[in-house]
Structure formats: structure tokens, C-alpha cells
Design a protein around this motif. Structure first.
Motif, PDB file in Angstrom:
ATOM      1  N   ASN A  36       0.824  -1.204   0.000  1.00  0.00           N
ATOM      2  CA  ASN A  36       0.000   0.000   0.000  1.00  0.00           C
ATOM      3  C   ASN A  36       0.863   1.261   0.000  1.00  0.00           C
ATOM      4  N   ASP A  37       1.942   1.241   0.794  1.00  0.00           N
ATOM      5  CA  ASP A  37       2.860   2.385   0.831  1.00  0.00           C
ATOM      6  C   ASP A  37       3.452   2.655  -0.551  1.00  0.00           C
ATOM      7  N   ARG A  38       3.610   1.607  -1.329  1.00  0.00           N
ATOM      8  CA  ARG A  38       4.187   1.754  -2.668  1.00  0.00           C
ATOM      9  C   ARG A  38       3.134   1.964  -3.747  1.00  0.00           C
ATOM     10  N   GLY A  39       1.903   2.190  -3.319  1.00  0.00           N
ATOM     11  CA  GLY A  39       0.846   2.545  -4.256  1.00  0.00           C
ATOM     12  C   GLY A  39       0.311   1.391  -5.068  1.00  0.00           C
ATOM     13  N   ILE A  40       0.470   0.160  -4.589  1.00  0.00           N
ATOM     14  CA  ILE A  40      -0.022  -1.011  -5.324  1.00  0.00           C
ATOM     15  C   ILE A  40      -1.446  -1.300  -4.868  1.00  0.00           C
ATOM     16  N   ALA A  41      -2.382  -1.224  -5.801  1.00  0.00           N
ATOM     17  CA  ALA A  41      -3.798  -1.358  -5.461  1.00  0.00           C
ATOM     18  C   ALA A  41      -4.312  -2.783  -5.581  1.00  0.00           C
ATOM     19  N   ILE A  42      -3.587  -3.650  -6.293  1.00  0.00           N
ATOM     20  CA  ILE A  42      -4.057  -5.016  -6.543  1.00  0.00           C
ATOM     21  C   ILE A  42      -3.173  -5.987  -5.775  1.00  0.00           C
ATOM     22  N   VAL A  43      -3.787  -6.784  -4.918  1.00  0.00           N
ATOM     23  CA  VAL A  43      -3.070  -7.734  -4.067  1.00  0.00           C
ATOM     24  C   VAL A  43      -3.505  -9.145  -4.433  1.00  0.00           C
ATOM     25  N   ALA A  44      -2.545 -10.066  -4.520  1.00  0.00           N
ATOM     26  CA  ALA A  44      -2.839 -11.469  -4.804  1.00  0.00           C
ATOM     27  C   ALA A  44      -2.192 -12.342  -3.735  1.00  0.00           C
ATOM     28  N   GLN A  45      -2.945 -13.279  -3.197  1.00  0.00           N
ATOM     29  CA  GLN A  45      -2.452 -14.198  -2.168  1.00  0.00           C
ATOM     30  C   GLN A  45      -3.348 -15.425  -2.174  1.00  0.00           C
ATOM     31  N   GLY A  46      -2.847 -16.538  -1.598  1.00  0.00           N
ATOM     32  CA  GLY A  46      -3.710 -17.706  -1.561  1.00  0.00           C
ATOM     33  C   GLY A  46      -3.262 -18.859  -0.695  1.00  0.00           C
ATOM     34  N   ASN A  47      -1.959 -19.039  -0.478  1.00  0.00           N
ATOM     35  CA  ASN A  47      -1.496 -20.266   0.170  1.00  0.00           C
ATOM     36  C   ASN A  47      -1.638 -20.259   1.689  1.00  0.00           C
ATOM     37  N   SER A  48      -2.683 -19.677   2.186  1.00  0.00           N
ATOM     38  CA  SER A  48      -3.041 -19.734   3.600  1.00  0.00           C
ATOM     39  C   SER A  48      -4.380 -19.053   3.791  1.00  0.00           C
ATOM     40  N   SER A  49      -5.354 -19.800   4.265  1.00  0.00           N
ATOM     41  CA  SER A  49      -6.660 -19.193   4.536  1.00  0.00           C
ATOM     42  C   SER A  49      -6.597 -18.258   5.731  1.00  0.00           C
ATOM     43  N   ALA A  50      -5.703 -18.549   6.682  1.00  0.00           N
ATOM     44  CA  ALA A  50      -5.555 -17.656   7.833  1.00  0.00           C
ATOM     45  C   ALA A  50      -5.031 -16.298   7.392  1.00  0.00           C
TER      46      ALA A  50
END
Length: 428
Positions: free
Chosen positions: A104-118
């Protein structure tokens, strides 16, 4: 936390010029020259599950290469390329949140993640709060593997979009095969002790009770995630229980070590798995898995169509090392959906993109999926496959050079795989 390496950037730049990154029949287009649209991939890139994080990166890299090779994402100000920024969560929710703040600090609006439901749950909550607090700098979350059903039910969010089938959908597909195993009388349930693993076993008990009440559950236990180095005691209990089959949602090293241990103690029953086709598991099981290891996925390399075969061959041409042989169709469709949504929105603002992602409908290599707007759960077909030796009927391709592959034995349409939801959400 590390951003993409120089070597990775060089690879990306070179691959944009590679025809191998372009689907069959699509001509090469001029490389986009606009500022990259950055995607923050927050994943475990170190520690015991680093191999799964790197597999994700290869998939997302290849998907963005394909978009860039056809000219990038078309916007009113000119075409722009997609780019992946890597953030190492070390498989910890706290580190995932630190990575999210840095993105977010670097201005990235799109986040992708998946290998942990927690971690996914923590990211959803953090993005919800951030977007309410700072509506001019909103973010959205693309989830490719975190399959705890609550994420698109009780915890559903207008900013979260899941592109993998959730655990209950996967279990339903597995159960469509298990319920026909008339010789099965005793089964052992085992899983990782966190929200996803707990949910898998809970749903297994429910569906077994509903569809195979004659099957006795002779073991039902959870183990610490990513901390067990020796699964022999667990394997010994499985064998001693008299179980004829094991059902598990384990993934990564927790799956590989479990099946290795089972082989060592001489367990010869079936494994009903969510991820038995992945990352070292077939090689670990060896001949003992032929006809006995069952897996469920949105797609397998041996899906018997010419389109699917061409897709898989293109991936292997791009990543010829057998250790890198793990392609996820859903991740390719996720990036296609993102590119489609950005172009329809005509902007890279998160709210506008999210509004279009709700209506995403994309296809690739014969696989098609659509986003269900009501809960942001992607709807796509599922397949169940059984392990066999490469060269056997229906097993043209193996996994990771192991000599073993998976033959598709059941295919579910998107309509057959779809389940109801309990989501209620306030829109953007």
C-alpha cells in the motif's frame, strides 16, 4: 520481504518477446509502453512452503507474460503491461499484513495471495478497514488458493474475489467418486490444524454421514501445520487403525511427508486428497499410489482435449525444468479476468475494477469460468483424477518428471460444482 529480483525482471522482459508466452493462434503484438500495472503477490517464499510460493510466482508470471505479449491492458491513455511484485510473507499472517502495508505504501492497489486461509482472512479484514479509512487509495484482493468456505460466506467482502473452488466444493467433487467406492468400509481423516484443515475434516464428516453412513471413521485428527518433520507416528496410527483410505486436505511438505511416511510403514489404502497431484507428492508415493491416490482440481494436464494439451505444452516450453512443472489453470483465468475488468473499467482504480470483476466471464484453453457477483466466488468446472504411471491410457503427461501422472475419472460442469452461499455484503 523481498521485491522481484533483477533476474526475475530480466526474465519477464525477455519472455514478453517470446512466442511461447502467447496462446496458439494469437499473433505477437507490440510491447506495451505505459507504466506497469503492479500486482503485489504476498506469499511464503521462504521456509517449509517456499516451493508452493515459487510455483505461484511462475504461474502469475506466465499469465502476465501472455497479457503483455498480446499488447498489454488497453486503457484510454494507452496500453500498459502487468507486472508482479513479490513480497515474502514467510507463511505467517503477521508478515502477510506487513507485506500488505508495504504494498500500500508503494501505491499497489491489486493484491494477490492464496497459500493460507488464515493469512487471507487477515488480509480481507485489513483491506476492509483500509478502504473505509482511505477511500482514495483503495485496494482489492485476488485470492487464488485460500479455500476456507467462510471467506465467501460469513467473511465475504466487496474487495475479495476467490478464483479457486472452496473446500466444500472440492469435497463435494471428491465425494462424487468416494461414494461409489463400495469396498470402502473404514476411513481415516487427518489434516493441518488451522481454519482450512479444520474445515476440511468438518465437511468430510458431514458429507460422509450424508452420503456414506456405512463408512466408519477410524481416525480423526489434526496436526500442527508446517512443524512436523517426521510423520511416521501418524502413518503408524493410520495403518494400525485398519483404515482402507485416508482423506486429507494437506498441502505442501505436510502432504509430501505424510504420504512418504505412509509408504514407509506399508499402508496400501487409498488417499483422497485435495492436492495429491502436486509438488513432490507423486514421486514420494511411487508405485504404491497407482490407482490409489485421488486428487481434485479445477484442471489437470491430462484433460483429454487438444486445447488443454497445447496449453500445457506451452507452459512446459516456458518452464522446462521438471521441478517447475506445476501449472494452475485458475491462476491463468484470474489474470485474464483482471485484465478484462481493468479494460472494462477504463481505469486502475480499485473500486472501478472490483465493480467489473463482479461480472467477469473468461475462458482459456477450453476452460471457462465466471465470477458470481453475489459472493465473489468464481464458478468453474472441477475434475477428479487418479494417479497412474505415465503412458497408461489417459496419462500422456507425468508430474515433475516423476513418471506418474493423473488420469481424469470425473468431470463436473460449473453448474454441478456450484454450491449455495450465505454471503451478504455492502457494495462499493
Amino acid at each position: 520481504m523481498t521485491l522481484i529480483s533483477r533476474r526475475g525482471l530480466a526474465t519477464l522482459a525477455a519472455a514478453v518477446l517470446s512466442f511461447a508466452a502467447v496462446p496458439p493462434g494469437l499473433a505477437q503484438s507490440p510491447a506495451p509502453r505505459g507504466e506497469p500495472i503492479r500486482i503485489a503477490m504476498i506469499e511464503g517464499l521462504s521456509g517449509p512452503f517456499a516451493n508452493t510460493g515459487e510455483a505461484v510466482f511462475r504461474n502469475l508470471l506466465w499469465a502476465t507474460e501472455r497479457v503483455n505479449a498480446r499488447g498489454g491492458v488497453k486503457l484510454p491513455g494507452g496500453a500498459r503491461p502487468l507486472a508482479i511484485d513479490r513480497f515474502d510473507s514467510k507463511n505467517q499472517a503477521e508478515e502477510a499484513l506487513a507485506s500488505l502495508r508495504l504494498a500500500n505504501d508503494r501505491g499497489i492497489a491489486i493484491v494477490a495471495q492464496g497459500n493460507s486461509s488464515a493469512a487471507a482472512s487477515a488480509i480481507i479484514e485489513a483491506i476492509n478497514k483500509h478502504n473505509e479509512r482511505e477511500p482514495q487509495r483503495r485496494q482489492l484482493f485476488l485470492n487464488y488458493s485460500a479455500v476456507d468456505p467462510v471467506l465467501t460466506n460469513e467473511k465475504c467482502s466487496p474487495w475479495h474475489f476467490r478464483f479457486d473452488a472452496h473446500a466444500d466444493m472440492r469435497m463435494t467433487a471428491l465425494m462424487s467418486v468416494l461414494r461409489e467406492d463400495k469396498a470402502l468400509e473404514r476411513i481415516y481423516l487427518i489434516g493441518q490444524d488451522y481454519s482450512f484443515g479444520q474445515g476440511v475434516l468438518r465437511e468430510a464428516r458431514r458429507q460422509l454421514g450424508a452420503q456414506r453412513p456405512d463408512v466408519k471413521i477410524v481416525g480423526d485428527e489434526l496436526h500442527p501445520m508446517a512443524r512436523i518433520k517426521d510423520f511416521l507416528p501418524y502413518a503408524a496410527k493410520i495403518k494400525a487403525s485398519g483404515a482402507q483410505a485416508v482423506l486429507t486436505g494437506n498441502w505442501g511438505n505436510d502432504l509430501t511427508l505424510l504420504v512418504k511416511a505412509a509408504r514407509e510403514v506399508g499402508f496400501d489404502g487409498r488417499f483422497y486428497t485435495f492436492y495429491g497431484n502436486a509438488l513432490g507428492a507423486p514421486a514420494a508415493i511411487g508405485d504404491a499410489g497407482i490407482g490409489k491416490v485421488v486428487a481434485v482440481a479445477d484442471w489437470f494436464p491430462n484433460v483429454p482435449t487438444a486445447e488443454s494439451e497445447a496449453f500445457y505444452k506451452a507452459f512446459r516450453e516456458r518452464f522446462p525444468n521438471p521441478d517447475e512443472d506445476y501449472v494452475h489453470m485458475r491462476m491463468q483465468l484470474m489474470i485474464e479476468a483482471l485484465a478484462q475488468a481493468i479494460e472494462r473499467a477504463g481505469t486502475v482504480e480499485a473500486g472501478a475494477i472490483a465493480a467489473q470483476l463482479e461480472k467477469a466471464d473468461v475462458g482459456l484453453a477450453g476452460q471457462r469460468g465466471r465470477m458470481r457477483g453475489a459472493d465473489h466466488q468464481f464458478q468453474q468446472g472441477l475434475a477428479v483424477a487418479v494417479m497412474d504411471r505415465q503412458g497408461a491410457p489417459g496419462v500422456k503427461f507425468d508430474v515433475e518428471g516423476s513418471g506418474y501422472g493423473f488420469r481424469v475419472i470425473r468431470s463436473l460442469t460449473p453448474q454441478q460444482a456450484e454450491l449455495p452461499h450465505t454471503c451478504t455484503m455492502t457494495r462499493f
